[in-house]
Design a protein around this motif. Structure first.
Motif, mmCIF file in Angstrom:
data_model
loop_
_atom_site.group_PDB
_atom_site.id
_atom_site.type_symbol
_atom_site.label_atom_id
_atom_site.label_comp_id
_atom_site.label_asym_id
_atom_site.label_seq_id
_atom_site.Cartn_x
_atom_site.Cartn_y
_atom_site.Cartn_z
ATOM 1 N N ASN A 1 37.062 32.420 42.263
ATOM 2 C CA ASN A 1 36.649 31.666 41.086
ATOM 3 C C ASN A 1 35.153 31.454 41.150
ATOM 4 O O ASN A 1 34.602 31.105 42.201
ATOM 5 N N GLY A 2 34.479 31.724 40.051
ATOM 6 C CA GLY A 2 33.032 31.543 40.019
ATOM 7 C C GLY A 2 32.523 31.675 38.602
ATOM 8 O O GLY A 2 33.308 31.779 37.650
ATOM 9 N N LEU A 3 31.215 31.667 38.450
ATOM 10 C CA LEU A 3 30.582 31.785 37.147
ATOM 11 C C LEU A 3 29.927 33.154 37.024
ATOM 12 O O LEU A 3 29.121 33.531 37.873
ATOM 13 N N LEU A 4 30.272 33.890 35.969
ATOM 14 C CA LEU A 4 29.709 35.212 35.742
ATOM 15 C C LEU A 4 29.231 35.343 34.308
ATOM 16 O O LEU A 4 29.853 34.810 33.376
ATOM 17 N N SER A 5 28.150 36.064 34.128
ATOM 18 C CA SER A 5 27.686 36.411 32.791
ATOM 19 C C SER A 5 28.580 37.519 32.240
ATOM 20 O O SER A 5 29.353 38.142 32.994
ATOM 21 N N TRP B 1 38.368 32.329 31.894
ATOM 22 C CA TRP B 1 39.477 31.385 31.725
ATOM 23 C C TRP B 1 39.265 30.173 32.608
ATOM 24 O O TRP B 1 38.645 30.256 33.659
ATOM 25 N N GLN B 2 39.767 29.027 32.142
ATOM 26 C CA GLN B 2 39.741 27.818 32.952
ATOM 27 C C GLN B 2 41.086 27.127 32.818
ATOM 28 O O GLN B 2 41.700 27.130 31.745
ATOM 29 N N TYR B 3 41.562 26.583 33.919
ATOM 30 C CA TYR B 3 42.850 25.907 33.932
ATOM 31 C C TYR B 3 42.909 24.865 32.812
ATOM 32 O O TYR B 3 41.971 24.101 32.599
ATOM 33 N N GLY B 4 44.049 24.832 32.103
ATOM 34 C CA GLY B 4 44.192 23.953 30.950
ATOM 35 C C GLY B 4 43.922 22.497 31.254
ATOM 36 O O GLY B 4 43.356 21.765 30.434
ATOM 37 N N ALA C 1 27.678 40.455 31.522
ATOM 38 C CA ALA C 1 27.310 41.662 32.267
ATOM 39 C C ALA C 1 27.940 41.660 33.658
ATOM 40 O O ALA C 1 28.417 42.690 34.147
ATOM 41 N N GLY C 2 27.934 40.492 34.309
ATOM 42 C CA GLY C 2 28.549 40.377 35.620
ATOM 43 C C GLY C 2 30.049 40.610 35.556
ATOM 44 O O GLY C 2 30.641 41.240 36.438
ATOM 45 N N ASN C 3 30.672 40.093 34.496
ATOM 46 C CA ASN C 3 32.099 40.299 34.300
ATOM 47 C C ASN C 3 32.406 41.789 34.157
ATOM 48 O O ASN C 3 33.368 42.304 34.750
ATOM 49 N N ALA C 4 31.572 42.489 33.374
ATOM 50 C CA ALA C 4 31.774 43.933 33.178
ATOM 51 C C ALA C 4 31.614 44.693 34.487
ATOM 52 O O ALA C 4 32.362 45.626 34.783
ATOM 53 N N GLU C 5 30.626 44.290 35.294
ATOM 54 C CA GLU C 5 30.404 44.946 36.586
ATOM 55 C C GLU C 5 31.604 44.728 37.512
ATOM 56 O O GLU C 5 32.030 45.649 38.224
ATOM 57 N N TRP C 6 32.162 43.505 37.492
ATOM 58 C CA TRP C 6 33.314 43.231 38.332
ATOM 59 C C TRP C 6 34.525 44.053 37.880
ATOM 60 O O TRP C 6 35.299 44.542 38.697
ATOM 61 N N GLN C 7 34.678 44.238 36.576
ATOM 62 C CA GLN C 7 35.780 45.049 36.081
ATOM 63 C C GLN C 7 35.640 46.499 36.538
ATOM 64 O O GLN C 7 36.639 47.170 36.838
#
Length: 249
Positions: free
Chosen positions: A184-188, A233-236, A190-196
């Motif tokens: 769990n962390g914070l991604l931009s 996503w964040q827990y409800g 672009a960072g999300n796309a790189e992780w995918q």
């Protein structure tokens, strides 16, 4: 088209799929871009250079050959209706998963409570769906592409989410054959796309490992499932604690 020409065309497709250019290849091979263009035009590569490019693409050379052999005629996905027909027939679902994972006819018959006639009946259904070709002697030839996938939000995926996911996660993940890592962390974006993209590479490595071990006897291989998922996503419960202004942003 010769096999060598077909292999180079497959390599070009893999480069395009990963957004790589002749300039990238030139850098990897320590050549000029003009020289690389000439190599592709003449379709003349040494094995060492092919292996170097494959390494840079995180692609096993054997996987490149398998992709070439698959060709465009191999099935990449089923229609929604075809997936639904598999989900509605549990025996067919079982046999479909088995053949996609490389089981032989005898391995299916001996491992599961299906008679030879029942196995053949289900395999003929899969042949009509073009997932396999049933050869003399009940040999099975898979007709799925290396990147075969189930439909996004299709019947198979929904079946997994409704019936299998809870059972899968009903474990402490503390045995030698299990592992659960929650990140769990914070991604931009672009960072999300790189992780995918990293996840895609991991998926390729998993399938390549399955292929490398496909020659082992079935009693030395075990059903192994790995779930890779990412969401913004964040827990409800946490959402309920957000300040109103932040929640609207």
């Amino acid at each position: 088209m010769s096999q060598a020409e077909s292999l180079i065309e497959t390599l070009k497709s893999q480069l395009r799929a990963q957004g790589k250019t002749y300039a990238d290849v030139a850098r990897w091979l320590a050549l000029s871009e003009a020289s690389v263009k000439r190599l592709f035009a003449e379709k003349h590569f040494t094995l060492a250079r092919l292996e170097c490019i494959c390494d840079q693409l995180n692609l096993e050379f054997a996987e490149l050959v398998q992709t070439m052999q698959a060709g465009e005629q191999r099935l990449q996905e089923l229609t929604q209706a075809q997936e639904q027909s598999i989900v509605d027939d549990h025996e067919l679902f079982l046999v479909a998963v088995c053949v996609i994972n490389g089981y032989s006819f005898d391995e299916i018959h001996h491992q599961y409570q299906l008679s030879e006639a029942e196995c053949i009946q289900q395999l003929l259904k899969l042949e009509r769906l073009k997932l396999i070709e049933l050869l003399p002697g009940n040999r099975i030839r898979r007709r799925v592409a290396a990147n075969f996938r189930w439909q996004a939000d299709g019947p198979i995926q929904r079946f997994f989410q409704q019936h299998i996911a809870n059972e899968f996660f009903r474990s402490r993940f503390d045995s030698d054959s299990e592992k659960l890592v929650v990140l769990n962390g914070l991604l931009s974006p672009a960072g999300n796309a790189e992780w995918q993209q990293t996840m895609q590479r991991l998926a390729k490595e998993f399938h390549a490992l399955c292929e490398r071990e496909s020659g082992l006897p079935i009693h030395q291989r075990f059903g192994t499932t790995s779930v890779l998922a990412v969401r913004q996503w964040q827990y409800g419960l946490f959402q309920d604690y957000k300040r109103e202004a932040e929640a609207k942003s």
